[in-house]
Scaffold this active site. Structure first.
Site, PDB file in Angstrom:
ATOM      1  N   GLN A  63      34.656  22.020  37.950  1.00  0.00           N
ATOM      2  CA  GLN A  63      33.636  21.654  38.937  1.00  0.00           C
ATOM      3  C   GLN A  63      34.171  20.783  40.059  1.00  0.00           C
ATOM      4  OE1 GLN A  63      30.812  23.061  39.081  1.00  0.00           O
ATOM      5  NE2 GLN A  63      30.645  23.971  37.048  1.00  0.00           N
TER       6      GLN A  63
ATOM      7  N   LYS B 166      34.863  29.485  41.167  1.00  0.00           N
ATOM      8  CA  LYS B 166      33.983  28.354  41.486  1.00  0.00           C
ATOM      9  C   LYS B 166      34.418  27.649  42.770  1.00  0.00           C
ATOM     10  CE  LYS B 166      32.901  27.272  36.650  1.00  0.00           C
ATOM     11  NZ  LYS B 166      31.562  27.806  36.482  1.00  0.00           N
TER      12      LYS B 166
HETATM   13  N1  C6P Z   1      30.318  26.335  34.003  1.00  0.00           N
HETATM   14  C1  C6P Z   1      28.048  26.578  34.854  1.00  0.00           C
HETATM   15  O1  C6P Z   1      27.979  25.372  34.701  1.00  0.00           O
HETATM   16  P1  C6P Z   1      34.972  29.575  33.375  1.00  0.00           P
HETATM   17  O2  C6P Z   1      33.816  30.332  32.804  1.00  0.00           O
HETATM   18  O3  C6P Z   1      36.186  29.668  32.493  1.00  0.00           O
HETATM   19  O4  C6P Z   1      35.248  29.916  34.799  1.00  0.00           O
HETATM   20  O5  C6P Z   1      34.522  28.032  33.430  1.00  0.00           O
HETATM   21  C2  C6P Z   1      34.084  27.384  32.284  1.00  0.00           C
HETATM   22  C3  C6P Z   1      33.689  25.969  32.583  1.00  0.00           C
HETATM   23  C4  C6P Z   1      34.485  24.939  32.090  1.00  0.00           C
HETATM   24  N2  C6P Z   1      34.225  23.658  32.374  1.00  0.00           N
HETATM   25  C5  C6P Z   1      33.170  23.304  33.153  1.00  0.00           C
HETATM   26  C6  C6P Z   1      32.935  21.856  33.462  1.00  0.00           C
HETATM   27  C7  C6P Z   1      32.331  24.299  33.661  1.00  0.00           C
HETATM   28  O6  C6P Z   1      31.295  23.940  34.426  1.00  0.00           O
HETATM   29  C8  C6P Z   1      32.570  25.654  33.355  1.00  0.00           C
HETATM   30  C9  C6P Z   1      31.643  26.737  33.830  1.00  0.00           C
HETATM   31  C10 C6P Z   1      29.337  27.291  34.498  1.00  0.00           C
HETATM   32  O7  C6P Z   1      27.125  27.250  35.299  1.00  0.00           O
HETATM   33  C11 C6P Z   1      29.078  28.398  33.519  1.00  0.00           C
HETATM   34  S1  C6P Z   1      28.421  27.831  31.995  1.00  0.00           S
END
Ligand code: C6P
Length: 411
Positions: A207, A230
């Site tokens: 994030q 992201k």
């Molecule tokens: N959060 C949300 O909050 P990936 O799916 O591998 O790109 O990212 C996973 C992930 C790991 N750490 C944090 C702090 C995250 O916020 C996220 C992904 C998304 O909507 C999906 S649950």
């Protein structure tokens, strides 16, 4: 943000997807913590690659393969500069944050974590930064421990850290920015405490990577992971930063093509990091798209993005605080660009469904933070998460819709 409201409009023009109506209303996209939209520049980089240079990497000696290899390795060098790694050899391409953490747990963890060791996490971790460590603990007999979050305000207590960093702790793995609370953790301070005790550190920057400048040397972490999607990049590509000396000591994560120096029927010698950790054909176009995203973010200026995020986060938090019948989560000041909340008597999913009927994309649920939800005594929250193409006018409309929802549900 140094950019005026007008220049933000200019930026929004790079995102044709935002210029549409959803359910008869202008789209307001507030689900950026799940995934961000992609600017034309990133889409164009992918198109150019597939139309001109597409070939497999590190294999051919023909022109297209050389071009694809150069572009892929340039993307690695760019990623190293983006987070101020010492060299491109410290950048491993992954599918995303989740795979980066699994790689560390399976490779570094399998070699260095033993029965009786402790892995220290925090109560605000995403499932991606919990489950891989649970699996490792089950395999090795290690134990997990969690730094507490202080209730709805969602802060970690740095004064509790020293007591938690006992000699059996071998790893501290924590998030930079909470995807549910909007807390920005002072990760450099945490890493400094850990480093003094010889504890290895991993930072989940899912994030933060697209939202503020990141400098792994300043943070002082051993590992840092993030996802391209992201931060304006494509899905399916991510980065694991690993400190050179640690990557050197780690066994391969997966076996296959691309990661071998020489392979015989019964044994294999491996390439050096990072290629040792990239078995099989990698996501070549993903890395090229990620490079375009990094260039794009740096053109806007990551300090500008961070400032804009904080302005929108503070503005939304203040507006929501003035409403009756609302429970807000996360810090009152110094928060990231997202707000998590519950309207009394209205399920988070109902908030998201009605908002969608008004063209507003929110997220409702546990946000892959079930342990944190249980700690807070809730099942889910509704969440609005912002990016640099969002505006305060959109937040005003969002608040108006929330008031309509309260009226509709008699809340
Ligand atoms: N959060 C949300 O909050 P990936 O799916 O591998 O790109 O990212 C996973 C992930 C790991 N750490 C944090 C702090 C995250 O916020 C996220 C992904 C998304 O909507 C999906 S649950």
């Amino acid at each position: 943000m140094q950019h005026t409201a007008q220049s933000i409009k200019g930026i929004a023009g790079d995102f044709p997807i935002l210029d549409q109506k959803v359910n008869g209303h202008p789209l307001i996209y507030f689900d950026n913590a799940a995934t961000t939209q992609k600017p034309g520049q990133v889409v164009e980089a992918l198109r150019r690659y597939y139309e001109h240079d597409n070939a497999n990497v590190h294999r051919g000696i023909h022109e297209l393969s050389n071009r694809a290899t150069r572009a892929f390795e340039n993307a690695r060098t760019r990623a190293a500069a983006f987070i101020n790694a010492r060299s491109a050899e410290e950048i491993v391409f992954t599918r995303g944050t989740t795979e980066g953490i699994n790689l560390v747990a399976n490779s570094w963890g399998a070699k260095f974590i033993k029965a009786g060791d402790k892995i220290l996490l925090t109560e605000m971790e995403h499932h991606s930064n919990i489950v891989p460590w649970q699996l490792l603990a089950q395999r090795t007999g290690a134990q997990l421990a969690f730094l507490p979050v202080n209730g709805d305000r969602g802060l970690l207590d740095l004064t509790r850290l020293s007591d938690s960093l006992t000699p059996d702790v071998k790893l501290l793995a924590m998030t930079h920015i909470s995807n549910t609370l909007g807390t920005i953790n002072p990760v450099a301070d945490f890493c400094e405490h850990a480093r003094k005790r010889g504890i290895v550190t991993l930072i989940d920057a899912a994030q933060s990577a697209g939202h503020r400048p990141l400098d792994v040397q300043e943070i002082g972490c051993d590992f840092l992971v993030f996802s391209g999607h992201k931060m304006c990049g494509p899905t399916g590509i991510g980065v694991l930063y690993g400190r050179g000396e640690l990557l050197e000591q780690m066994p391969p994560y997966q076996g296959g093509g691309e990661m071998i120096l020489s392979c015989d029927f019964y044994e294999t010698t491996y390439k050096k990091p990072p290629h040792k950790f990239e078995a099989g054909t990698p996501d070549i176009s993903g890395a090229i798209g990620l490079q375009a995203a990094m260039n794009y973010l740096d053109e806007i200026g990551r300090n500008n993005i961070a400032h804009h995020d904080q302005e929108l986060g503070a503005y939304a938090f203040e507006k929501l605080s003035s409403m009756k019948g609302i429970r807000l989560f996360g810090p009152t000041i110094g928060r990231a660009g997202l707000v998590s909340f519950l309207l009394n008597g209205v399920h988070a999913h109902d908030v998201v469904t009605v908002a969608d009927q008004r063209g507003i994309a929110l997220r409702g649920g546990h946000h892959c933070n079930q342990p944190l939800m249980r700690k807070l005594g809730v099942e889910s929250t509704a969440r609005a998460s912002f990016y640099f193409y969002n505006t305060t006018a959109e937040i005003d409309r969002f608040v108006e819709v929330l008031r309509e929802i309260q009226k509709f549900f008699g809340a």
